[in-house]
Design a protein around this motif. Structure first.
Motif, mmCIF file in Angstrom:
data_model
loop_
_atom_site.group_PDB
_atom_site.id
_atom_site.type_symbol
_atom_site.label_atom_id
_atom_site.label_comp_id
_atom_site.label_asym_id
_atom_site.label_seq_id
_atom_site.Cartn_x
_atom_site.Cartn_y
_atom_site.Cartn_z
ATOM 1 N N MET A 139 0.811 -1.179 0.000
ATOM 2 C CA MET A 139 0.000 0.000 0.000
ATOM 3 C C MET A 139 0.866 1.259 0.000
ATOM 4 O O MET A 139 0.506 2.256 -0.589
ATOM 5 N N TYR A 140 1.988 1.155 0.711
ATOM 6 C CA TYR A 140 2.890 2.302 0.746
ATOM 7 C C TYR A 140 3.479 2.577 -0.636
ATOM 8 O O TYR A 140 3.669 3.738 -1.016
ATOM 9 N N LEU A 141 3.771 1.519 -1.370
ATOM 10 C CA LEU A 141 4.322 1.696 -2.712
ATOM 11 C C LEU A 141 3.305 2.350 -3.646
ATOM 12 O O LEU A 141 3.674 3.140 -4.514
ATOM 13 N N LEU A 142 2.045 2.021 -3.460
ATOM 14 C CA LEU A 142 0.998 2.638 -4.279
ATOM 15 C C LEU A 142 0.931 4.137 -3.998
ATOM 16 O O LEU A 142 0.853 4.952 -4.922
ATOM 17 N N GLY A 143 0.988 4.518 -2.730
ATOM 18 C CA GLY A 143 0.995 5.929 -2.355
ATOM 19 C C GLY A 143 2.231 6.650 -2.891
ATOM 20 O O GLY A 143 2.139 7.776 -3.386
ATOM 21 N N LEU A 144 3.381 5.976 -2.797
ATOM 22 C CA LEU A 144 4.612 6.554 -3.333
ATOM 23 C C LEU A 144 4.497 6.770 -4.840
ATOM 24 O O LEU A 144 4.906 7.814 -5.361
ATOM 25 N N TRP B 240 11.220 5.317 -14.007
ATOM 26 C CA TRP B 240 11.513 5.355 -12.575
ATOM 27 C C TRP B 240 10.308 5.828 -11.777
ATOM 28 O O TRP B 240 10.055 5.353 -10.676
ATOM 29 N N VAL B 241 9.572 6.746 -12.341
ATOM 30 C CA VAL B 241 8.410 7.294 -11.638
ATOM 31 C C VAL B 241 7.296 6.259 -11.537
ATOM 32 O O VAL B 241 6.606 6.158 -10.520
ATOM 33 N N LEU B 242 7.112 5.465 -12.568
ATOM 34 C CA LEU B 242 6.031 4.481 -12.593
ATOM 35 C C LEU B 242 6.426 3.117 -12.028
ATOM 36 O O LEU B 242 5.555 2.242 -11.877
ATOM 37 N N SER B 243 7.689 2.926 -11.685
ATOM 38 C CA SER B 243 8.131 1.632 -11.171
ATOM 39 C C SER B 243 7.448 1.212 -9.868
ATOM 40 O O SER B 243 7.221 0.003 -9.681
ATOM 41 N N PRO B 244 7.085 2.120 -8.942
ATOM 42 C CA PRO B 244 6.356 1.658 -7.753
ATOM 43 C C PRO B 244 5.020 0.982 -8.085
ATOM 44 O O PRO B 244 4.590 0.087 -7.364
ATOM 45 N N PHE B 245 4.372 1.382 -9.178
ATOM 46 C CA PHE B 245 3.123 0.732 -9.572
ATOM 47 C C PHE B 245 3.378 -0.715 -10.003
ATOM 48 O O PHE B 245 2.603 -1.611 -9.676
ATOM 49 N N THR C 19 4.112 -2.754 -6.921
ATOM 50 C CA THR C 19 2.866 -2.989 -6.198
ATOM 51 C C THR C 19 2.062 -4.106 -6.852
ATOM 52 O O THR C 19 1.523 -4.985 -6.166
ATOM 53 N N ALA C 20 1.983 -4.111 -8.167
ATOM 54 C CA ALA C 20 1.249 -5.156 -8.880
ATOM 55 C C ALA C 20 1.909 -6.521 -8.650
ATOM 56 O O ALA C 20 1.204 -7.526 -8.454
ATOM 57 N N LEU C 21 3.238 -6.573 -8.654
ATOM 58 C CA LEU C 21 3.940 -7.822 -8.379
ATOM 59 C C LEU C 21 3.672 -8.310 -6.960
ATOM 60 O O LEU C 21 3.461 -9.503 -6.718
ATOM 61 N N TRP C 22 3.677 -7.381 -5.994
ATOM 62 C CA TRP C 22 3.399 -7.736 -4.598
ATOM 63 C C TRP C 22 1.999 -8.327 -4.463
ATOM 64 O O TRP C 22 1.808 -9.358 -3.822
ATOM 65 N N TRP C 23 1.005 -7.677 -5.061
ATOM 66 C CA TRP C 23 -0.370 -8.169 -4.961
ATOM 67 C C TRP C 23 -0.516 -9.533 -5.626
ATOM 68 O O TRP C 23 -1.213 -10.401 -5.116
#
Length: 80
Positions: A1-6, A28-33, A36-40
């Protein structure tokens, strides 16, 4: 969830061209998304999400039982 917010904050900063984020690549800017998708995907595939939900329900059930026992004047058992 933190990565999504980041990811949301970084996307907003990049879009508004604020600070050093404006010079970063969109990758680099879109990498947290992506992370997050990999984590889910991992959490759902391994059952981590379901296991955490079951633990939470079990804890609520045990708290409710202990509360009722205390109301009856019975000492709840300590976990073994």
């Amino acid at each position: 969830m933190y990565l999504l917010g980041l990811g949301l904050v970084l996307s907003l900063l990049k879009y508004l061209e604020v600070g050093p984020v404006a010079a970063w690549s969109w990758w680099w800017v879109l990498s947290p998304f992506a992370i997050t998708a990999l984590w889910w995907a991992w959490a759902d595939a391994t059952g981590y999400t379901k296991r955490k939900a079951m633990e939470k329900m079990d804890q609520r059930k045990q708290d409710r039982i202990n509360k009722h026992k205390e109301a009856l004047g019975i000492q709840p058992r300590k976990p073994r």
